[in-house]
Design an enzyme around this catalytic site. Structure first.
Site, mmCIF file in Angstrom:
data_model
loop_
_atom_site.group_PDB
_atom_site.id
_atom_site.type_symbol
_atom_site.label_atom_id
_atom_site.label_comp_id
_atom_site.label_asym_id
_atom_site.label_seq_id
_atom_site.Cartn_x
_atom_site.Cartn_y
_atom_site.Cartn_z
ATOM 1 N N GLU A 25 7.660 -35.071 26.540
ATOM 2 C CA GLU A 25 7.481 -34.931 28.143
ATOM 3 C C GLU A 25 6.939 -35.674 29.076
ATOM 4 O OE1 GLU A 25 4.428 -31.296 27.787
ATOM 5 O OE2 GLU A 25 4.397 -30.962 29.703
ATOM 6 N N ASN A 172 10.062 -22.586 30.080
ATOM 7 C CA ASN A 172 8.725 -23.225 28.854
ATOM 8 C C ASN A 172 7.825 -21.918 28.638
ATOM 9 O OD1 ASN A 172 7.498 -25.120 26.320
ATOM 10 N ND2 ASN A 172 6.284 -25.442 28.687
ATOM 11 N N GLU A 173 7.400 -21.686 28.157
ATOM 12 C CA GLU A 173 5.986 -20.733 27.646
ATOM 13 C C GLU A 173 6.339 -20.012 29.019
ATOM 14 O OE1 GLU A 173 3.067 -23.530 26.652
ATOM 15 O OE2 GLU A 173 3.963 -23.639 24.647
ATOM 16 N N TYR A 250 0.292 -24.677 17.336
ATOM 17 C CA TYR A 250 -0.797 -26.511 17.788
ATOM 18 C C TYR A 250 -1.296 -25.984 16.217
ATOM 19 C CZ TYR A 250 2.127 -28.456 21.338
ATOM 20 O OH TYR A 250 2.884 -28.867 21.876
ATOM 21 N N GLU A 306 7.423 -26.924 19.524
ATOM 22 C CA GLU A 306 6.352 -27.642 19.566
ATOM 23 C C GLU A 306 5.422 -27.074 18.748
ATOM 24 O OE1 GLU A 306 4.246 -27.067 23.679
ATOM 25 O OE2 GLU A 306 6.192 -27.368 24.281
HETATM 26 O O1 AHR Z 1 3.331 -30.037 24.817
HETATM 27 C C1 AHR Z 1 1.446 -29.881 25.709
HETATM 28 C C2 AHR Z 1 1.701 -28.721 25.919
HETATM 29 O O2 AHR Z 1 1.712 -27.625 25.512
HETATM 30 C C3 AHR Z 1 3.591 -28.482 26.532
HETATM 31 O O3 AHR Z 1 3.471 -29.056 27.776
HETATM 32 C C4 AHR Z 1 3.155 -26.812 26.502
HETATM 33 O O4 AHR Z 1 5.147 -26.254 26.618
HETATM 34 C C5 AHR Z 1 2.439 -26.758 25.277
HETATM 35 O O5 AHR Z 1 1.370 -25.823 26.162
#
Ligand code: AHR
Length: 503
Positions: A25, A172-173, A250, A306
């Site tokens: 990114e 995205n998101e 994550y 992600e």
């Molecule tokens: O990877 C960092 C961020 O995490 C990305 O920009 C976003 O899509 C997610 O929230």
């Protein structure tokens, strides 16, 4: 002694190489400094791309790269990133540190990077602040070979031939930074936007990816599939309106306010982190169960585009740059997740760890002209043996270990595949930060002819620095014996091991 049973006669599915994909990114020092330094830099480069980084990524067999975001994607206007560099518009990167983005890395540079690495391309479009026309024109610009305003513009900008876009993400998101939409609203947006992601080349169809859930948001998955999987006007008969649905998850050891240090952590935090990363299995299983109801044939991929660890940034660095170190704990997170993706290869068609260089769980860190490979890099390189392989039936006995009831984990994880040349690849992780274990791999009716093995391991917080870049690396592993159809392996604490078996 823990028994690993492997049935080479039971083939369970194809492992898409893209399961080992990456994400880059416009964030912190990922693109600028980490990958792209410009043609005039003193750092050795080819057309502006760092040679050291590109060579390392080639050696790791990077299969696919997602770009330009992330949250950045929903404020990116692609026309600002084409044409002569001097005239490219500058913008503020509002999501990541409020720094100036000079757009010197744009579409042509991304395509050049993927060409040098030899990987597939995954472009993420802008739904949040873009328009249908903008997205449609980007696709035309990149992929149309004939005469058209956008194809002509691309040629004017130096690329006579069209580019290949393998995957295209529609936002995205969108449940978060991409527009804070409710699923019903985004589902409609998705239907509309995807209609204008045209396939100009029938032999190189673009796979369209819808924004999927965050973590355990099963309602989002249900709504998206209900509204977008099949329907009138579908241009892709059995796939409905989508080829993939993304999932973001994550591994954050504590909570978003105070995540925890990347390098200084206790045994308890080790197990806490690994227990959280193991939730990936539960999430994939439950989202897949919803997908199975709509798409029993498995045409739509679950794209975990992600994932990875997210810690507090390193002291003294810009909080908006998400720069973190990477230890043996990250090697375990990588090995565990890559084993999980293999096991779910029927549904998981792509996964992209966040992010490639200098951001979150990166495989490479840079400082000026120096580059180091992280423990995560070595695990990805090790696991590249599974790319394009066939998942085999396998199972392992485990014990539950840990320090507190809620953070218990299995002591071992595994996955096994057969490569095109008939070799069996076994990857094992030992989740204990204190104990080694004996594992007996039993290949049933197959006699073992030879084994080559390697290991990434050490103490739990071992990591590479610019001063000591080789503390953690992939090393030859010899602590095993072979007897007929069995291999007796001594798995050291906190380690990831690969065995390549010839039968
Ligand atoms: O990877 C960092 C961020 O995490 C990305 O920009 C976003 O899509 C997610 O929230």
């Amino acid at each position: 002694m823990y028994k690993l049973l492997i049935n080479s006669k039971k083939e369970l599915g194809h492992i898409n190489p893209e399961i080992q994909g990456h994400f880059s990114e416009h964030l912190g020092r990922c693109i600028y400094e980490g990958i792209f330094v410009g043609e005039n830099s003193d750092i050795p480069n080819t057309n502006g791309m760092r040679n050291d980084v590109v060579n390392a990524l080639k050696a790791m067999k990077l299969p696919v790269l997602r770009w330009p975001g992330g949250c950045f994607a929903d404020e990116y206007h692609w026309k600002d990133g084409i044409g002569p560099k001097e005239t490219r518009k500058k913008m503020i990167n509002t999501n990541w540190g409020g720094v100036v983005e000079d757009n010197s890395f744009g579409t042509h540079e991304f395509m050049e990077l993927c060409k040098q690495i030899g990987c597939k391309t995954y472009i993420n479009g802008n739904v949040g602040s873009g328009t249908v026309r903008e997205m449609s024109e980007w696709v035309e610009y990149m992929t149309f070979d004939g005469v058209s305003p956008m194809a002509d513009l691309r040629k004017e900008n130096g690329s006579e031939a069209s580019f290949t876009v393998d995957y295209f993400g529609i936002g995205n998101e969108t449940w978060g930074c991409g527009g804070f939409m409710v699923p019903e609203y985004y589902a409609n947006q998705y239907r509309q936007y995807q209609a204008f992601v045209k396939n100009y080349n029938s032999d190189k169809k673009i796979k369209r990816i819808a924004v999927g859930p965050s973590d355990k948001d099963y309602e989002w998955t249900e709504t998206l599939l209900n509204q977008c999987f099949k329907g009138q006007g579908s241009i892709n008969n059995n796939h409905g309106f989508m080829d993939g649905l993304s999932l973001h998850y994550y591994t954050v050891p504590h909570d978003w306010a105070k995540k925890g240090s990347a390098t200084v952590f206790t045994d308890k935090e080790w197990y806490l982190t690994l227990s959280k990363t193991l939730l990936m299995d539960e999430m994939i299983t439950k989202h897949s169960a919803i997908m199975d109801r709509y798409d029993p044939e498995g045409n739509i991929g679950l794209m975990v585009d992600e994932w990875g660890t997210w810690y507090d940034v390193e002291e003294g660095t810009n909080p908006g740059f998400l720069y973190q170190q990477n230890t043996i704990r990250d090697a375990l997170v990588a090995g565990i997740n890559l084993n999980i993706f293999n096991k779910h290869c029927k549904r998981v068609k792509m996964a992209n760890i966040a992010q490639l260089v200098n951001v979150l769980q990166a495989v490479i860190l840079t400082e000026g002209d120096i580059m180091i490979k992280t423990p995560t890099y070595h695990v990805f390189k090790m696991y590249s043996c599974h790319q394009d392989g066939t998942l085999l039936e396998s199972s392992i006995d485990t014990d539950t270990i840990g320090l507190e009831e809620e953070y218990m984990v299995p002591n071992l994880t595994e996955s096994v595949s057969k490569s095109k040349d008939g070799k069996i690849n076994i990857t094992l992780t030992n989740l204990s930060c204190t104990d080694s274990y004996e594992v007996e791999s039993n290949l049933l009716e197959d006699t073992v002819k030879s084994v080559r093995a390697s290991i990434v391991g050490g103490d739990m917080s071992d990591h590479n620095t610019f001063e000591k870049p080789e503390v953690v690396r992939e090393e030859e592993f010899t602590d095993f014996t072979v007897n007929g159809n069995k291999i007796l392996i001594k798995m050291p604490k906190s380690s990831v091991v690969h065995l390549e078996v010839e039968i």
